[in-house]
Design a protein around this motif. Sequence first.
Motif, PDB file in Angstrom:
ATOM      1  N   ARG A 128      35.995  48.832  43.036  1.00 18.43           N
ATOM      2  CA  ARG A 128      37.308  48.363  42.595  1.00 18.43           C
ATOM      3  C   ARG A 128      37.227  47.828  41.170  1.00 18.43           C
ATOM      4  N   TRP A 186      38.175  45.185  38.385  1.00 15.98           N
ATOM      5  CA  TRP A 186      38.672  43.847  38.086  1.00 15.98           C
ATOM      6  C   TRP A 186      39.274  43.877  36.691  1.00 15.98           C
ATOM      7  N   LEU A 226      34.485  34.160  37.010  1.00 17.31           N
ATOM      8  CA  LEU A 226      33.856  35.452  37.298  1.00 17.31           C
ATOM      9  C   LEU A 226      33.313  36.099  36.022  1.00 17.31           C
ATOM     10  N   ASP A 267      44.390  38.261  39.800  1.00 18.92           N
ATOM     11  CA  ASP A 267      43.932  39.623  40.046  1.00 18.92           C
ATOM     12  C   ASP A 267      43.347  39.699  41.460  1.00 18.92           C
ATOM     13  N   PRO A 268      43.795  40.658  42.271  1.00 16.67           N
ATOM     14  CA  PRO A 268      43.327  40.688  43.665  1.00 16.67           C
ATOM     15  C   PRO A 268      41.830  40.934  43.794  1.00 16.67           C
ATOM     16  N   VAL A 269      41.258  41.687  42.885  1.00 10.84           N
ATOM     17  CA  VAL A 269      39.814  41.935  42.951  1.00 10.84           C
ATOM     18  C   VAL A 269      39.056  40.642  42.641  1.00 10.84           C
ATOM     19  N   LYS A 270      39.539  39.899  41.658  1.00 12.01           N
ATOM     20  CA  LYS A 270      38.912  38.607  41.356  1.00 12.01           C
ATOM     21  C   LYS A 270      39.074  37.645  42.537  1.00 12.01           C
TER      22      LYS A 270
END
Lengths: 474, 474
Positions: free
Chosen positions: A181, A183, A198, B446-449
């Motif tokens: 995925r 980011w 992150l 952010d959904p991935v984060k």
Amino acid sequence: MTHTPTLAPATPAFIDALRARLPAPVFREATPGYFEEPRGRWQGQGVVLAPGNTEDVAEIVRACAAARVPVVPYGGGTGLVGGQIAPGGPTPVILSLERMRAVRGIYPAENVIVVEAGAILQDIHTAAAEVDRLFPLSIAAKGSARIGGNLATNAGGVNVLRYGNARDLCLGLEAVMPDGRIWNGLKRLRKDNTGYDLRNLLIGSEGTLGVITAAALKLSPRPMGEGTALMVVEGPRAALDLLALARARIGEGVSAFEIMHRAGLEFLAETLPDIRQPFAKMPEWFVLIDVGLASGLDPAAVLEGLFAEAFEAGLVSDGMIAQSETQRHQFWEVREQIPEANRRIGSISSHDISLPMSLIPDFIVQANAVIAGIGAFRINCFGHLGDGNLHYNVFPMPGRGRADHVAERDEIKRAVHDLVHEMGGSVSAEHGIGRLKVEDLERYGDPVKLDAMRAIKTALDPLGIMNPGAVLRG
Amino acid sequence: MTHTPTLAPATPAFIDALRARLPAPVFREATPGYFEEPRGRWQGQGVVLAPGNTEDVAEIVRACAAARVPVVPYGGGTGLVGGQIAPGGPTPVILSLERMRAVRGIYPAENVIVVEAGAILQDIHTAAAEVDRLFPLSIAAKGSARIGGNLATNAGGVNVLRYGNARDLCLGLEAVMPDGRIWNGLKRLRKDNTGYDLRNLLIGSEGTLGVITAAALKLSPRPMGEGTALMVVEGPRAALDLLALARARIGEGVSAFEIMHRAGLEFLAETLPDIRQPFAKMPEWFVLIDVGLASGLDPAAVLEGLFAEAFEAGLVSDGMIAQSETQRHQFWEVREQIPEANRRIGSISSHDISLPMSLIPDFIVQANAVIAGIGAFRINCFGHLGDGNLHYNVFPMPGRGRADHVAERDEIKRAVHDLVHEMGGSVSAEHGIGRLKVEDLERYGDPVKLDAMRAIKTALDPLGIMNPGAVLRG
């Protein structure tokens, strides 16, 4: 310990399946360069894929995750600790960012540039200069190193004193995570307290937690005037006092403060005789000071004022201030060619270490004594004194070669690293862990931090496909 | 989603068992102050424990982990997003660092100070000044905020432009991890590339990944001369151009660059009439510029030179340069008292936002239009323009109170945050997520984060005891 699922090789069938989904230029010839590293310690292997955009990076990582194929992210191949090389294990995908070189945007009013991970460091310097800005990260390999690798390894270099390490120059990242995925963290913000950091977790993780595909980087105004001086000091302690004086007088205007030893000059004379020697008589220790100043200050006058006060205080005994850009270049060339001279002499053991700054003089005395106890060697100790970062490198005596000292190599390394560790220092100041220093990290690293690292690795890369064997034992 | 094990309350029996293992001063009276927060939004609960050293912190966290009792780390209690308050759930331990205030060491030659997490920010300023150094982190609550909380929330403030956020000022941490083990990461190093950046992961995690117990912090040389000016600009775009000009001429010497609107002056006149108004006629927009300069530069002359060039370029129409420390203080008081004036007026909705700097002028125009579409309000927009960080706060018209606008509050907040998000900004520039902005983070993050954050939280705090409900939904 990290749970290690079984990994699978990138077989021809695996690659063929990818061919159906990705454009032809992704599939590169696996030329030998991809499997070599600058110090010649390892020989790598793998299938080279060079995606042209972030979506294709994600496609590749998803496929690797599905098939449990290792992924080794590859930038400019200039890393010194083997992070970009997979010497064993199942054939990995070497994921080269070389085709993703675009400047996605440049924002002079914000002092920001957004680049893809494959952009070469020097090209970013050029892009910044075109809008009258500075991208200050600068390392010897700037002509071939790529920014994705610089960030993945948190590169340092000669301007850290003023501008920080690579992580300090990064505002945001885009990355493909181990599950494939994307980011999108490509923020152009100076302040953003929305959740865990992150960005800094990926920076310095050496490709083991994801693949950096793009970055938003800080630019700086270019100093109005620049100047460089070489000053002779009695030793490292006087050099530290000189640094404190320089920073008190000049503040952030001190861009670089590099210490060098006579050995560096001797090595240059021996291996690169065309380099202009700056001193009539080689001093035992000297420093290079670089300043970049605001409007209203004359660099030469500022350096003269510093020299006068330092001379008065007994910190410096001699010095010269560059009177032209040519002379600045000559002074810098002395510093920049020392690593090449070292390479030609051939070190037995090189150490990229940092220490609490005030302990550096003691460290050098003690380390020299320890090495003398092992045998007769030449030591070239030099580096980024302003950052507490020394390159403490041990060489054979004249007439002998590194092959004569294979037996002492590990003992030397261990003795230097033990001393660094005892004094609260780091056994990898700027080069990272890669594959070279995995054991050092296990030996000297804080066990609580190591466990946290393993837990994070397992949480973000449960299949263990990202650069297995780098940083943490696979 | 985060797996949430069942948590248990800190019962009298649990506390009694701790009494047997910890000295009496650890056990504090739970006075109301521990359960209030500056904006009065929540009422907290809990048992207050104040360990005197890191071992006792570890003992408490181990006991909480064994019994699955929530731990809410508590610094100065000045956070604005409720990170230090547990309004519901099983009775937590409020782990106050108030007794751990020691300066463990100060190293002027290294520009480093090592302090315990309970040290009050202003006391660190004083300790640094005593050795002729500067600790540049400065926020309005500096007289009561504690450095552990500043780091846990990655505090910002007025000097970020020059010196960075709290994370940029931290070299190393000591922390108790959620399993009660002590991470000794208290390095005094400028460069240390040995593994993942656990330091930056804990900084800004708001007590959800561990308890910071001590920190090694960067000091700076004190500027040789300081100066402050107020300059009238036509609007935010001219202010940005002025900032670029200032940084081109003065470089890092620009310490702060704050924008203010007429509303701020009006609010001061209305609520704090003793504050000296700087302008005979209130301007629509103006900036405060603070400089701290190297040897050889006169601050007033530098600011005059900047003003002259900016006036020539049409960027400023009026201005005044402080002629004394008293006047500098008066200029700064205008900026520093605006939050108090805001408090007295009583905002309907306050927004701590950041934007890509070049988009700020557009943002203000669009946000003002959006707010005007909702109703008749007063807007006080001010803040750290040099960092792209605005406090965009919405107030009732004269004669009305915030109670008259309860119905519009969420609409206003949502409209402002939606616009910030669309423009690539952050809905929490410097205050953090705490409990106030958990939904915002879910909406705009952010959904991935977010998934990576949840995975990290579960990996490091599998029992979910650390500050449950802050940052991530429990």
